[in-house]
Enzyme design. Sequence first.
Site, mmCIF file in Angstrom:
data_model
loop_
_atom_site.group_PDB
_atom_site.id
_atom_site.type_symbol
_atom_site.label_atom_id
_atom_site.label_comp_id
_atom_site.label_asym_id
_atom_site.label_seq_id
_atom_site.Cartn_x
_atom_site.Cartn_y
_atom_site.Cartn_z
ATOM 1 C CD GLU A 1 -27.097 1.317 -32.249
ATOM 2 O OE1 GLU A 1 -28.162 0.936 -31.759
ATOM 3 O OE2 GLU A 1 -26.524 2.349 -31.839
ATOM 4 C CG ASP B 1 -21.944 4.154 -34.982
ATOM 5 O OD1 ASP B 1 -22.009 2.988 -34.535
ATOM 6 O OD2 ASP B 1 -22.953 4.803 -35.327
HETATM 7 ZN ZN LIG Z 1 -25.100 0.892 -28.972
#
Ligand SMILES: [Zn+2]
Length: 293
Positions: free
Chosen positions: A158, A88
């Site tokens: 994340e 992501d």
């Molecule tokens: Zn990162």
Amino acid sequence: MDNVTSYVEEHKDRFVSELIDLLKIPSISADSKFKNEMITTAQAVKTQLEKAGCDLVEICDTPGHPVVYGEKIIDKNLPTVLVYGHYDVQPPDPLDLWNSPPFEPVIKKTELHPDGAIFARGACDDKGQMYMHVKALEYMTKTNQLPCNVKFMIEGEEEVGSEHLGWFIENNIEKLQNDVILISDTSMIAKDVPSITTGLRGLSYMEVEVTGPNRDLHSGLYGGTVGNPINILSKMIASLTDENNHITIPGFYDEVEELSKKEREKMAEAPYNEDEYKKKLDINDVYGEAGFS
Ligand SMILES: [Zn+2]
């Protein structure tokens, strides 16, 4: 490993175009509008892991965005390296600050990158680094040089605090067993200073509500007898650290490991110029001893 340079040279065009394809997918985990793109990216990572030589690759559902898991087990008696990465990316706003569209990767030469670098959202956080490990596996499997077992755990949350990574790990402890975890989602001190990150600062936040009397109070009648919530709150916040910026909450440091003398010496070797640092941030002063020694 002496052939790695020639392998990279030989396959460079393909490596770059595959990475560019991955960078074109707007895998913005923070925005639910991009849920489909998150799935497309996870599938693209899965395909790449399979092509690189993984024997088993799965897109694992979580209560949030899926985790891509892959493995290449060559011998159960050999050590296992678990590579962590994320597919992501941060939202690209504000768009007008981009010199080229964030999901239309371009290769540009700049002062900092005289040999050229790819400019796109996620190029250096973390699709590029994650991809480097995938290609390292490809090289080692294609040339029969893999010296250990390799597992990949590539998450999709994340940039939104890895909300369900803990859940995923708890539910897959056996599958994720490893001897070493390899993460390339940190930074280098400088391009010519190879850096190993051995620890990171965490963050902790909470909401505190301070309530006061049932109405506005006249200072002449009530001043000095009833605390104003904003003053109480200011005192609470200010009391969280002492004059050396150490946190004063009892028990806060109980599980924090002290840096050893050797670690402090190593850190002190890292290049650092206080004047440049201040100039870059447009500030006149930095915290002294407490922050940097
Ligand atoms: Zn990162």
